[in-house]
Design an enzyme around this catalytic site. Structure first.
Site, PDB file in Angstrom:
ATOM      1  N   SER A  91       0.886  -1.087  -0.178  1.00  0.00           N
ATOM      2  CA  SER A  91       0.038  -0.009   0.028  1.00  0.00           C
ATOM      3  C   SER A  91       0.841   1.175   0.001  1.00  0.00           C
ATOM      4  CB  SER A  91      -0.712  -0.036   1.265  1.00  0.00           C
ATOM      5  OG  SER A  91      -0.254  -0.202   2.328  1.00  0.00           O
TER       6      SER A  91
ATOM      7  N   HIS B 236       1.827   4.821   4.626  1.00  0.00           N
ATOM      8  CA  HIS B 236       1.262   5.358   3.571  1.00  0.00           C
ATOM      9  C   HIS B 236       1.918   6.883   3.239  1.00  0.00           C
ATOM     10  CE1 HIS B 236      -2.676   2.740   3.959  1.00  0.00           C
ATOM     11  NE2 HIS B 236      -1.308   2.134   3.863  1.00  0.00           N
TER      12      HIS B 236
END
Length: 204
Positions: A128, A177
């Site tokens: 991610s 992230h």
């Protein structure tokens, strides 16, 4: 699939690698891994990297996933944003962006751990951060090419939504992230600035 793989080898290659690693971990531990099992397979942890010099975890952690939902959501998201970015930047520059995103995803949390013990007990894995890095590359494109803002408006909404999920949902690495996003944005920005400089030199 064969035609698409030749046209988008980086995106499809990363998806296939994630799937292959998931098959291996499923055979070893079942469809869901715990933190200890993930650590054994190469997940990221600041202590493991800093104290034992296991810097390869900065890269290997990106291709590990804790469960079926985790890998499905990530591979689906990678497919959606990866093909766009690979088409725009081309294979070589896109590969650079993905590598920068993969490393920064874990490098920035590592530096924060080394500075103040940030998330010392956290074990993280998943691609991610690279997905956020790819989104960052598209944001860099809009930053350089303001005329494309309207085209990428839905992207801004998706970024805000994904950041919100990272904040609200437990066990999602917001630091990873955001670090991946930064790595993708700045690497793409450098690439775009270099392209513009090279183009101006050719015109002169």
């Amino acid at each position: 699939m064969d035609k698409n793989f030749k046209h988008y080898p980086i995106t499809y290659g990363m998806i296939l690698l994630c799937m292959a690693v998931y098959i291996v971990t499923t055979l070893l531990y079942g469809p869901e891994m715990d933190a200890t099992q993930a650590l054994n397979m190469g997940a990221f942890n600041g202590i493991a990297v800093d104290m034992y010099g296991e810097y390869w975890r900065l890269l290997t952690a990106n291709f590990l996933h804790f469960g079926l939902v985790h890998i499905f959501v990530n591979c689906y998201s990678l497919y959606n944003v990866g093909l766009i970015s690979e088409e725009i930047f081309g294979k070589r520059d896109y590969a650079i962006i993905c590598l920068a995103s993969a490393i920064s995803t874990n490098l920035i949390p590592l530096l924060m751990y080394m500075y103040n013990g940030f998330e010392a007990s956290v074990v993280s894995a998943g691609i991610s951060g690279v997905i956020f890095g790819i989104i960052g590359s598209l944001l860099a494109l809009v930053y350089v090419r303001r005329d494309l803002t309207d085209i990428f408006k839905p992207l801004f909404i998706n970024v805000a939504f994904m950041i919100l999920i990272s904040v609200i949902v437990p066990n999602i690495s917001l630091s990873g992230h955001m670090s991946g996003l930064a790595g993708g944005f700045f690497s793409a920005l450098l690439i775009l600035k270099y392209r513009m400089k090279k183009k101006n030199q050719l015109l002169n």
